[in-house]
Design a protein around this motif. Structure first.
Motif, short mmCIF file in Angstrom:
data_model
loop_
_atom_site.label_atom_id
_atom_site.label_comp_id
_atom_site.label_asym_id
_atom_site.label_seq_id
_atom_site.Cartn_x
_atom_site.Cartn_y
_atom_site.Cartn_z
N PRO A 99 0.78 -1.24 0.00
CA PRO A 99 0.00 0.00 0.00
C PRO A 99 0.82 1.29 0.00
CG PRO A 99 -1.00 -1.58 1.46
CD PRO A 99 0.31 -2.18 1.01
N PRO A 100 1.93 1.40 0.73
CA PRO A 100 2.65 2.68 0.72
C PRO A 100 3.21 3.03 -0.68
CG PRO A 100 3.39 1.33 2.55
CD PRO A 100 2.49 0.48 1.71
N LEU A 101 3.30 2.05 -1.55
CA LEU A 101 3.84 2.28 -2.88
C LEU A 101 2.74 2.53 -3.91
CD1 LEU A 101 6.53 -0.55 -2.86
CD2 LEU A 101 6.84 1.87 -2.33
N SER A 102 1.52 2.70 -3.44
CA SER A 102 0.38 2.85 -4.34
C SER A 102 -0.34 4.17 -4.07
CB SER A 102 -0.58 1.69 -4.11
OG SER A 102 -1.65 1.73 -5.00
N PHE A 103 -1.09 4.62 -5.07
CA PHE A 103 -1.84 5.87 -4.94
C PHE A 103 -3.19 5.70 -5.63
CE2 PHE A 103 -3.26 9.92 -6.67
CZ PHE A 103 -3.33 10.67 -5.52
N LEU A 104 -4.23 6.24 -5.05
CA LEU A 104 -5.57 6.24 -5.64
C LEU A 104 -6.13 7.64 -5.55
CD1 LEU A 104 -8.18 4.89 -6.72
CD2 LEU A 104 -8.79 4.49 -4.33
N TRP A 105 -6.52 8.20 -6.67
CA TRP A 105 -7.16 9.51 -6.69
C TRP A 105 -8.64 9.30 -6.98
CZ3 TRP A 105 -9.80 12.24 -10.55
CH2 TRP A 105 -10.16 13.55 -10.19
#
Length: 117
Positions: A99-105
């Motif tokens: 999760p820390p390496l992912s992004f969701l807008w």
């Protein structure tokens, strides 16, 4: 956040009923409809990995302590059984991400506070 993409071969005649798949995959992954996303992409050109392969499944899910290799293997087997019940032979690939390496807008977010690149 499991994201499940199913790609069917060009000319595949057996349909993949999205509501049924959504329901079954939610049970397998223990995820709510707001979290689990299923996409069916029809009529794709791909080289089968084995005779009779009619659907390629690409799963991307959050790495958690509970998702051990054994648990993931069971999930893949259960997904294959669901697709087999619909007369499909599936090639299933599962990728776990941190999760820390992912992004969701999300569109509802305020863009005025976003930093400029």
């Amino acid at each position: 956040m499991p994201l499940i993409k199913l790609f069917t071969k060009v000319g595949a005649t057996k349909l993949l009923p999205l509501p049924h798949l959504q329901s079954e995959f939610q049970k397998i992954w223990g995820a709510s409809p707001e979290v689990l996303k299923v996409l069916v992409i029809s009529d794709c050109s791909f080289q089968p990995s084995f005779p009779g392969e009619s659907v390629y499944v690409d799963v991307r899910a959050k790495r958690t302590p509970a998702r051990s290799p054994e648990v993931i293997a069971v999930a893949a087997q259960q997904m294959a059984q669901v697709l087999s019940s619909l007369d499909h032979k599936a090639n299933i690939r599962i990728e776990l991400f941190d999760p820390p390496l992912s992004f969701l807008w999300k569109p509802s977010e305020d863009l005025s506070t976003a930093s400029k690149l």
